[in-house]
Design an enzyme around this catalytic site. Structure first.
Site, PDB file in Angstrom:
ATOM      1  N   HIS A 153      -3.634   6.120   3.165  1.00 24.29           N
ATOM      2  CA  HIS A 153      -4.361   4.888   2.848  1.00 24.29           C
ATOM      3  C   HIS A 153      -3.781   3.650   3.531  1.00 24.29           C
ATOM      4  O   HIS A 153      -4.496   2.852   4.134  1.00 24.29           O
ATOM      5  CB  HIS A 153      -4.378   4.716   1.330  1.00 24.29           C
ATOM      6  CG  HIS A 153      -5.361   3.735   0.811  1.00 24.29           C
ATOM      7  ND1 HIS A 153      -5.076   2.405   0.654  1.00 24.29           N
ATOM      8  CD2 HIS A 153      -6.634   3.895   0.386  1.00 24.29           C
ATOM      9  CE1 HIS A 153      -6.127   1.773   0.147  1.00 24.29           C
ATOM     10  NE2 HIS A 153      -7.087   2.660  -0.021  1.00 24.29           N
TER      11      HIS A 153
ATOM     12  N   ASP B 239       0.853  -1.193   0.000  1.00 23.15           N
ATOM     13  CA  ASP B 239       0.000   0.000   0.000  1.00 23.15           C
ATOM     14  C   ASP B 239       0.888   1.242   0.000  1.00 23.15           C
ATOM     15  O   ASP B 239       2.057   1.164  -0.392  1.00 23.15           O
ATOM     16  CB  ASP B 239      -0.938  -0.038   1.219  1.00 23.15           C
ATOM     17  CG  ASP B 239      -2.299   0.568   0.929  1.00 23.15           C
ATOM     18  OD1 ASP B 239      -2.362   1.786   0.730  1.00 23.15           O
ATOM     19  OD2 ASP B 239      -3.289  -0.170   0.898  1.00 23.15           O
TER      20      ASP B 239
ATOM     21  N   SER C 135     -11.458  -1.108  -0.206  1.00 15.64           N
ATOM     22  CA  SER C 135     -10.120  -1.003   0.382  1.00 15.64           C
ATOM     23  C   SER C 135     -10.162  -1.294   1.875  1.00 15.64           C
ATOM     24  O   SER C 135      -9.170  -1.724   2.460  1.00 15.64           O
ATOM     25  CB  SER C 135      -9.552   0.404   0.177  1.00 15.64           C
ATOM     26  OG  SER C 135      -8.960   0.532  -1.081  1.00 15.64           O
TER      27      SER C 135
ATOM     28  N   ASN D 170     -14.213  -0.107  -6.366  1.00 17.42           N
ATOM     29  CA  ASN D 170     -15.395   0.662  -5.980  1.00 17.42           C
ATOM     30  C   ASN D 170     -16.122   1.250  -7.181  1.00 17.42           C
ATOM     31  O   ASN D 170     -15.520   1.959  -7.990  1.00 17.42           O
ATOM     32  CB  ASN D 170     -14.987   1.809  -5.047  1.00 17.42           C
ATOM     33  CG  ASN D 170     -14.228   1.316  -3.836  1.00 17.42           C
ATOM     34  OD1 ASN D 170     -14.519   0.247  -3.306  1.00 17.42           O
ATOM     35  ND2 ASN D 170     -13.241   2.071  -3.414  1.00 17.42           N
TER      36      ASN D 170
END
Length: 409
Positions: A95, A57, A256, A191
């Site tokens: 994130h 990430d 996520s 998404n």
């Protein structure tokens, strides 16, 4: 090079706003998924001790109170991060820390702060800056996966997407390496609200546990979850509490956030059953999921909603293969460069939903419907037939020319 979506599956992050000031235990109270999806009950067996989850990430800030002592190793593959992978990078630098807090947050005291679903699991932080940095985005992912495997990951969490069904060939080797070394790979479905209308890679790769999202009522999250035939299970993806660098608590939506809840579950299963292969860990997760929708598995919920208590404690028979498909078999079939092109290997899609043996494609594999037919039994006769027809055509043309000459005389 096909562009990897730089902001990952939840970008722009939905509802990523700081939570209103409140007592710390109200943060814990907001973690509805811990009780509703059986995590608290699973903790009677294990809290994830001994299991290691790699977070590929934007970097995990291990200095936030909830993640102190959780990050045991890390690296940067982007060329712009820190050597330990803990410097937040990319267009959504917060994130990775949010993702990590959902997996292995330790809280900040008794009843205080964000508690991850596997609060005693260890984390590896591998920072990527997709679309940025000095390294190609696709190569960042391939290198990150290999590094995670080589440094002891039991599970790899990938809350990111390419927004395309396909993936680069460099990923073939990297993901095969993970599967060959008994590592569970979990990926977000993507998404809809961010433009991903169907599941994208790496969630389309055979063998990967693709995670869809649901709302607080357990219904499909239309804006926050893509759909596709590779969905393995569904987990909460709305109104989730996480931590960002600096220690601020935020509420956010998206797959996520759903993916780390499943990665943490894989860590719990591995901790409770260290003897299990990655295939059996995955099978426990899908076999104990609460069926939702029809068919099962289906493109919205996969095998159903995760049940952490059952995944850890239920009696589940072992399997001989990964229930989410076989990447090596897919490569052998669909990568022309991976096998010699000859009459023995050339294949075409079968149109009737069956392969030449009467079976069906492996679950989770992105394949044309119906497997393949081989050409080896009829390609040579067809060639002879075409040659014969060409000779007949030449003979007919010659005959016509001859008779035309006779008539002129």
């Amino acid at each position: 090079m096909l562009l990897v979506v730089g902001a990952l599956a939840a970008a722009p992050l939905a509802a990523t706003a700081p939570a209103a000031p409140a007592r710390a235990d109200s943060i814990r109270d907001a973690e509805y998924w811990l009780s509703d999806y059986g995590y608290r009950a699973a903790w009677d067996v294990t809290e994830g001790e001994g299991a290691t989850v790699a977070v590929i990430d934007t970097g995990v800030d291990g200095s936030v109170p909830e993640l102190r002592d959780a990050v045991v190793d890390g690296t940067d593959v982007s060329g712009i991060g820190s050597p330990d992978g803990q410097k937040p990078v990319g267009t959504s630098p917060e994130h990775g820390t949010m993702v990590a807090s959902l997996i292995a947050g330790r809280g900040t005291g008794f009843g205080d702060g964000v508690l991850g679903v596997a609060p005693k699991a260890s984390l590896l932080s591998i920072s990527v800056a997709l679309g940025e940095g000095s390294v190609d985005s696709d190569e960042q992912i391939a290198e990150a996966v290999r590094w995670a495997v080589d440094h002891g990951a039991d599970v790899i969490n990938m809350s990111l997407t390419r927004n395309s069904l396909d993936w680069p060939e460099s990923w073939d080797e990297a993901f095969s390496y993970a599967f060959d070394n008994d590592v569970v790979v979990v990926a977000a479905a993507g998404n809809r609200g961010s433009g991903t209308t169907e599941v994208g890679a790496p969630a389309t790769i055979p063998g990967v546990v693709a995670v869809a999202g649901v709302d607080k009522q357990g219904e499909a999250s239309f804006d926050a979850s893509s759909q596709g035939i590779t969905i393995a299970v569904a987990a909460p993806s709305e109104q989730l509490v996480g931590v960002i660098p600096g220690g601020t608590h935020v509420i956010w939506d998206g797959t996520s956030a759903a993916a780390p809840l499943v990665s943490g579950l894989a860590a719990l299963v591995k901790s409770a059953h260290p003897e299990l292969s990655a295939d059996d860990v995955i099978n426990r997760i899908v076999a104990t999921a609460v069926p939702k929708g029809e068919p099962v598995p289906g493109p919205i919920y996969g095998y159903g909603l995760v049940d952490a208590e059952a995944a850890v404690s239920a009696s589940v028979a072992p399997v001989a293969a990964n229930p989410m498909g076989d990447l090596d078999a897919w490569i052998a079939t669909y990568r022309p460069s991976s096998a010699k092109t000859s009459l023995d290997t050339l294949t075409i899609p079968a149109p009737d939903g069956r392969d030449t043996e009467g079976g069906s494609p492996g679950a989770g594999a992105i394949e044309p419907a119906g497997g393949v037919y081989t050409l080896s039994h009829w390609a040579v006769p067809l060639g002879l037939l075409l040659g014969f027809l060409m000779l007949m055509a030449a003979f007919a043309l010659g005959a016509v020319s001859h008779f035309r000459g006779v008539l002129r005389k």
